[in-house]
Design a protein around this motif. Structure first.
Motif, PDB file in Angstrom:
ATOM      1  N   ALA A 106      -9.596  27.259  79.416  1.00  0.00           N
ATOM      2  CA  ALA A 106     -10.447  26.809  80.519  1.00  0.00           C
ATOM      3  C   ALA A 106     -10.831  25.348  80.336  1.00  0.00           C
ATOM      4  CB  ALA A 106     -11.707  27.669  80.602  1.00  0.00           C
ATOM      5  N   GLY A 107     -10.810  24.619  81.430  1.00  0.00           N
ATOM      6  CA  GLY A 107     -11.297  23.244  81.427  1.00  0.00           C
ATOM      7  C   GLY A 107     -10.305  22.186  81.005  1.00  0.00           C
ATOM      8  N   ALA A 108      -9.089  22.576  80.616  1.00  0.00           N
ATOM      9  CA  ALA A 108      -8.104  21.578  80.191  1.00  0.00           C
ATOM     10  C   ALA A 108      -6.702  22.115  80.460  1.00  0.00           C
ATOM     11  CB  ALA A 108      -8.254  21.270  78.702  1.00  0.00           C
ATOM     12  N   TYR A 109      -5.772  21.206  80.674  1.00  0.00           N
ATOM     13  CA  TYR A 109      -4.374  21.607  80.821  1.00  0.00           C
ATOM     14  C   TYR A 109      -3.756  21.683  79.428  1.00  0.00           C
ATOM     15  CZ  TYR A 109       0.526  21.716  82.056  1.00  0.00           C
ATOM     16  OH  TYR A 109       1.841  22.083  82.169  1.00  0.00           O
ATOM     17  N   VAL A 110      -3.185  22.844  79.107  1.00  0.00           N
ATOM     18  CA  VAL A 110      -2.490  23.047  77.837  1.00  0.00           C
ATOM     19  C   VAL A 110      -1.059  23.416  78.175  1.00  0.00           C
ATOM     20  CG1 VAL A 110      -2.376  24.418  75.726  1.00  0.00           C
ATOM     21  CG2 VAL A 110      -4.603  23.786  76.687  1.00  0.00           C
ATOM     22  N   GLU A 111      -0.103  22.703  77.627  1.00  0.00           N
ATOM     23  CA  GLU A 111       1.304  22.928  77.960  1.00  0.00           C
ATOM     24  C   GLU A 111       1.806  24.279  77.457  1.00  0.00           C
ATOM     25  OE1 GLU A 111       4.924  22.481  79.632  1.00  0.00           O
ATOM     26  OE2 GLU A 111       3.277  21.052  79.896  1.00  0.00           O
ATOM     27  N   ASP A 112       1.602  24.578  76.187  1.00  0.00           N
ATOM     28  CA  ASP A 112       2.178  25.782  75.594  1.00  0.00           C
ATOM     29  C   ASP A 112       1.130  26.887  75.496  1.00  0.00           C
ATOM     30  OD1 ASP A 112       3.792  27.613  74.341  1.00  0.00           O
ATOM     31  OD2 ASP A 112       3.754  26.622  72.388  1.00  0.00           O
ATOM     32  N   ILE A 113       1.121  27.748  76.500  1.00  0.00           N
ATOM     33  CA  ILE A 113       0.144  28.843  76.528  1.00  0.00           C
ATOM     34  C   ILE A 113       0.780  30.195  76.211  1.00  0.00           C
ATOM     35  CG2 ILE A 113      -1.399  27.639  78.128  1.00  0.00           C
ATOM     36  CD1 ILE A 113      -0.230  29.363  80.397  1.00  0.00           C
ATOM     37  N   GLN A 114       2.098  30.268  76.141  1.00  0.00           N
ATOM     38  CA  GLN A 114       2.775  31.549  75.956  1.00  0.00           C
ATOM     39  C   GLN A 114       2.395  32.309  74.688  1.00  0.00           C
ATOM     40  OE1 GLN A 114       6.989  31.641  76.626  1.00  0.00           O
ATOM     41  NE2 GLN A 114       6.826  30.373  78.463  1.00  0.00           N
ATOM     42  N   PRO A 115       2.101  31.647  73.564  1.00  0.00           N
ATOM     43  CA  PRO A 115       1.737  32.436  72.375  1.00  0.00           C
ATOM     44  C   PRO A 115       0.537  33.356  72.580  1.00  0.00           C
ATOM     45  CG  PRO A 115       2.277  30.201  71.727  1.00  0.00           C
ATOM     46  CD  PRO A 115       2.240  30.221  73.244  1.00  0.00           C
ATOM     47  N   PHE A 116      -0.340  33.033  73.537  1.00  0.00           N
ATOM     48  CA  PHE A 116      -1.511  33.882  73.776  1.00  0.00           C
ATOM     49  C   PHE A 116      -1.106  35.267  74.286  1.00  0.00           C
ATOM     50  CE2 PHE A 116      -5.728  34.636  76.067  1.00  0.00           C
ATOM     51  CZ  PHE A 116      -6.416  34.921  74.900  1.00  0.00           C
ATOM     52  N   MET A 117       0.074  35.377  74.908  1.00  0.00           N
ATOM     53  CA  MET A 117       0.531  36.690  75.371  1.00  0.00           C
ATOM     54  C   MET A 117       0.670  37.662  74.205  1.00  0.00           C
ATOM     55  SD  MET A 117       3.162  36.205  78.549  1.00  0.00           S
ATOM     56  CE  MET A 117       4.227  34.971  77.838  1.00  0.00           C
ATOM     57  N   GLU A 118       1.148  37.185  73.091  1.00  0.00           N
ATOM     58  CA  GLU A 118       1.275  38.037  71.902  1.00  0.00           C
ATOM     59  C   GLU A 118      -0.101  38.511  71.430  1.00  0.00           C
ATOM     60  OE1 GLU A 118       3.547  40.168  69.298  1.00  0.00           O
ATOM     61  OE2 GLU A 118       4.338  38.860  70.865  1.00  0.00           O
ATOM     62  N   ASP A 119      -1.072  37.615  71.480  1.00  0.00           N
ATOM     63  CA  ASP A 119      -2.438  37.963  71.075  1.00  0.00           C
ATOM     64  C   ASP A 119      -3.050  39.015  71.993  1.00  0.00           C
ATOM     65  OD1 ASP A 119      -2.293  36.007  69.074  1.00  0.00           O
ATOM     66  OD2 ASP A 119      -3.062  34.459  70.412  1.00  0.00           O
ATOM     67  N   LEU A 120      -2.610  39.059  73.248  1.00  0.00           N
ATOM     68  CA  LEU A 120      -3.172  39.987  74.228  1.00  0.00           C
ATOM     69  C   LEU A 120      -2.576  41.395  74.158  1.00  0.00           C
ATOM     70  CD1 LEU A 120      -3.325  37.587  77.300  1.00  0.00           C
ATOM     71  CD2 LEU A 120      -5.280  38.531  76.058  1.00  0.00           C
ATOM     72  N   LYS A 121      -1.490  41.580  73.425  1.00  0.00           N
ATOM     73  CA  LYS A 121      -0.836  42.891  73.380  1.00  0.00           C
ATOM     74  C   LYS A 121      -1.752  44.013  72.896  1.00  0.00           C
ATOM     75  CE  LYS A 121       3.981  41.472  73.158  1.00  0.00           C
ATOM     76  NZ  LYS A 121       5.208  41.435  72.345  1.00  0.00           N
ATOM     77  N   PRO A 122      -2.530  43.832  71.819  1.00  0.00           N
ATOM     78  CA  PRO A 122      -3.427  44.922  71.415  1.00  0.00           C
ATOM     79  C   PRO A 122      -4.462  45.269  72.492  1.00  0.00           C
ATOM     80  CG  PRO A 122      -3.145  43.365  69.612  1.00  0.00           C
ATOM     81  CD  PRO A 122      -2.524  42.742  70.830  1.00  0.00           C
ATOM     82  N   LEU A 123      -4.951  44.267  73.204  1.00  0.00           N
ATOM     83  CA  LEU A 123      -5.901  44.530  74.289  1.00  0.00           C
ATOM     84  C   LEU A 123      -5.228  45.351  75.381  1.00  0.00           C
ATOM     85  CD1 LEU A 123      -8.689  44.106  75.612  1.00  0.00           C
ATOM     86  CD2 LEU A 123      -7.772  41.977  76.593  1.00  0.00           C
TER      87      LEU A 123
END
Length: 194
Positions: free
Chosen positions: A42-59
């Motif tokens: 939130a609040g900034a443009y981040v180019e590489d956001i795909q790794p967060f998908m792996e973090d979301l798998k347990p959720l």
């Protein structure tokens, strides 16, 4: 990789007995689970956001299991599903797209490797915004009687720096399904469509 910081999770179950026609002996059930988490981008443009998908798998797995349990605990009675995300106003639509794989694959896995693509929707909105989440049959997207939707939302979410991730499941066709088309009994199970 950012931590997944959950503020709250809500589950809602609807039992639909009729839509103005005869009362069903067994209601169609629709359920939704919503997790509100901090948006690390939130609040900034981040180019590489795909790794967060792996973090979301347990959720995703936790939410899918919670929803199956709320619908009675028997995954074999689940016939429809969908997913969605609401991005708080300090985020961007692409942050909501990070839910596609973790949310969809979690449901497909826990429902016995369901064949059909999980329909999805997403939007950016302020706290209290509602989202219509589409539902289709878990094994054949062309089963017309299972074309449905469930409106979800929370009065205080998502805040500007949050994401609200949603999973939806149903136990059958619309309660007065009579619009024709492919029926669940006629699914061939070859391609996730028919």
């Amino acid at each position: 990789m950012p931590d997944v910081v959950v503020r709250k999770i809500a589950t809602v179950i609807e039992e639909v007995f009729h839509e103005g026609g005869p009362r069903a002996n067994v209601p169609q059930k629709r359920g939704a689970v919503v997790a509100v988490i901090s948006n690390p981008y939130a609040g900034a443009y981040v180019e590489d956001i795909q790794p967060f998908m792996e973090d979301l798998k347990p959720l995703g797995l936790e939410m899918a299991q919670k929803l199956i349990d709320a619908l009675g605990g028997d995954a074999s009675v689940i016939e429809g599903y969908g997913k969605g995300s609401i991005v708080g106003t300090a985020g961007e639509l692409e942050h909501g797209a990070l839910w596609h794989a973790p949310g969809g694959y979690a449901m497909r896995e826990l429902l016995g490797d369901a064949k059909a693509i999980v329909p999805s929707t997403k939007k950016v909105g302020a706290a209290g915004v509602r989202l219509d989440v589409p539902i289709t049959h878990i094994n054949a997207s062309y089963v017309r009687g299972h074309f449905d939707a469930m409106e979800v939302g929370m009065n205080d979410a998502p805040r500007a720096n949050e994401l609200a991730f949603v999973l939806v499941m149903s136990t059958g066709a619309r309660v007065h399904d009579r619009a024709g088309g492919l029926s669940a009994n006629d699914i061939k199970g070859e391609d996730g469509l028919r």
